[in-house]
Design an enzyme around this catalytic site. Structure first.
Site, PDB file in Angstrom:
ATOM      1  N   ARG A   1     110.573  64.954  59.187  1.00 12.83           N
ATOM      2  CA  ARG A   1     110.355  64.574  60.597  1.00 12.83           C
ATOM      3  C   ARG A   1     110.397  63.063  60.775  1.00 12.83           C
ATOM      4  NH1 ARG A   1     104.877  67.293  61.576  1.00 12.83           N
ATOM      5  NH2 ARG A   1     104.986  66.596  63.744  1.00 12.83           N
TER       6      ARG A   1
ATOM      7  N   LYS B   1     100.627  61.137  70.569  1.00  9.89           N
ATOM      8  CA  LYS B   1     101.155  61.312  71.927  1.00  9.89           C
ATOM      9  C   LYS B   1     100.468  62.478  72.640  1.00  9.89           C
ATOM     10  CE  LYS B   1     105.302  62.095  70.288  1.00  9.89           C
ATOM     11  NZ  LYS B   1     104.996  62.043  68.837  1.00  9.89           N
TER      12      LYS B   1
ATOM     13  N   ARG C   1     114.454  62.886  72.866  1.00  6.91           N
ATOM     14  CA  ARG C   1     114.367  62.545  71.454  1.00  6.91           C
ATOM     15  C   ARG C   1     115.715  62.130  70.898  1.00  6.91           C
ATOM     16  NH1 ARG C   1     109.651  65.849  70.081  1.00  6.91           N
ATOM     17  NH2 ARG C   1     109.070  65.510  67.921  1.00  6.91           N
TER      18      ARG C   1
ATOM     19  N   ARG D   1      95.739  67.267  60.510  1.00  7.48           N
ATOM     20  CA  ARG D   1      95.681  67.953  61.813  1.00  7.48           C
ATOM     21  C   ARG D   1      95.489  69.453  61.626  1.00  7.48           C
ATOM     22  NH1 ARG D   1     100.322  67.022  66.072  1.00  7.48           N
ATOM     23  NH2 ARG D   1     101.617  67.484  64.262  1.00  7.48           N
TER      24      ARG D   1
ATOM     25  N   ARG E   1      99.871  73.437  61.281  1.00  7.54           N
ATOM     26  CA  ARG E   1     101.241  73.671  61.736  1.00  7.54           C
ATOM     27  C   ARG E   1     102.168  73.674  60.529  1.00  7.54           C
ATOM     28  NH1 ARG E   1     102.414  69.647  66.787  1.00  7.54           N
ATOM     29  NH2 ARG E   1     104.292  69.320  65.559  1.00  7.54           N
TER      30      ARG E   1
END
Ligand code: AP5
Length: 209
Positions: free
Chosen positions: A166, A13, A88, A122, A155
Site C-alpha cells: 500500500r 484520514k 487516488r 489498528r 483489516r
C-alpha cells in the site's frame, strides 16, 4: 464545504473525517468503506474487489469513479462532503473535476514509522464501523467494541506484506496528486503526527484560508 482528504494509508484520514463530519455536518465518504460494505454484503462488486483490497492494490479507476459519481449524486452530498481516499490517481482526479468542484484538498502527512505503527495496531469493529488502536485508542475491554460488544478484527490489508504494498502504491500512484492540487491552489498541508484534536484544529485553521 467540499473537501478531499489526501494522504498515505494510516495517516489518520478516516479518524479526522469522523470528527469533521460531526463538526461540519457533512457526510464522510470513504471509498475504502464503500468497498468494504460491498464485501460485507457479498455483492457482485464486493466479490470483484475483495482480493484487490486485501493485497493493497487499487481498484480499477472506471469502477471507482462510477461508485463515487453515484454517491456524490445522493441528497446528503449536495451541501458538501469529505471525500476520504478519493481521488487516488490522476485519472480519478480528472474525472472528479467533471463531477463536482472542490474547495480544499487536505494533505495529511506523517513519518513512515508512525504510519506503520498506526496501521499495524489498528483494529476495527465491522458492524459499528468504529476504529480502534491497540495503543493509541484501545477499547474499554480488550478486543471488544465499546458500542456493540462485537469482537474487533484486523483489516486484511493491515498485515505486514499488504502495508508495504500500500505504501508503494501510494508513492507511485497517489503522491502525484500533491502537485496536482498544489498547482490548482487547493492544497492544504496538515501535519498528521499529533493528537486527533490537534490535527482537527489545523484542519479548521487551513479551511479559513
Ligand atoms: P482505504 O480504506 O481508503 O485505506 P487507506 O487510504 O489505506 O487509509 P486507511 O483507512 O488505512 O488509513 P487512514 O488514513 O484513514 O487512517 P485511520 O484514521 O484509520 O482504502 C482501502 C483500499 O480500498 C485501498 O487499498 C484500495 O484497494 C481500495 N480503494 C479505496 N479507495 C480507492 C480509490 N480511490 N481507488 C482505487 N482503490 C481504492 O487511522 C489508522 C490507525 O491510526 C487507527 O488505528 C487510528 O485509531 C490510529 N490513529 C489515527 N489518527 C491518530 C492520531 N492522530 N493519533 C494516534 N492514533 C491515530
Amino acid at each position: 464545504m467540499r473537501l478531499i482528504f489526501l494522504g498515505p494509508p494510516g495517516a489518520g484520514k478516516g479518524t479526522i473525517a469522523e470528527i469533521a463530519k460531526k463538526a461540519f455536518l457533512i457526510p464522510h465518504i470513504s471509498t475504502g468503506d464503500l468497498f468494504r460494505e460491498h464485501i460485507k454484503h457479498d455483492t457482485s462488486l464486493g466479490k470483484e474487489v475483495k482480493k484487490i483490497l486485501a493485497s493493497g492494490d487499487l481498484v480499477p479507476d472506471s469502477v471507482t469513479i462510477e461508485m463515487v459519481r453515484e454517491r456524490l449524486g445522493k441528497e446528503d452530498a449536495q451541501s458538501g462532503f469529505i471525500l476520504d481516499g478519493f481521488p487516488r490517481t490522476i485519472a480519478q482526479a480528472d474525472a472528479l473535476q467533471g463531477i463536482t468542484e472542490i474547495d480544499h484538498a487536505c494533505n495529511f502527512t506523517a513519518p513512515k514509522d508512525l504510519i506503520i505503527k498506526r496501521l499495524s495496531g489498528r483494529r476495527v469493529a465491522k458492524h459499528s464501523g468504529k476504529i480502534y488502536h491497540l495503543t493509541y485508542n484501545p477499547p474499554k475491554t480488550p478486543d471488544v467494541c465499546d458500542i456493540t460488544g462485537e469482537p474487533l478484527i484486523q483489516r486484511p490489508d493491515d498485515r505486514e506484506d499488504a502495508i508495504t504494498n500500500r505504501l508503494e502504491v501510494y508513492h507511485d500512484q497517489t503522491a502525484p496528486l500533491i502537485s496536482y492540487y498544489h498547482e490548482k491552489g487547493l492544497l492544504r498541508d496538515i501535519d498528521a503526527s499529533g493528537t486527533p484534536e490537534a490535527i482537527f484544529d489545523q484542519v479548521k485553521e487551513v479551511l479559513q484560508k
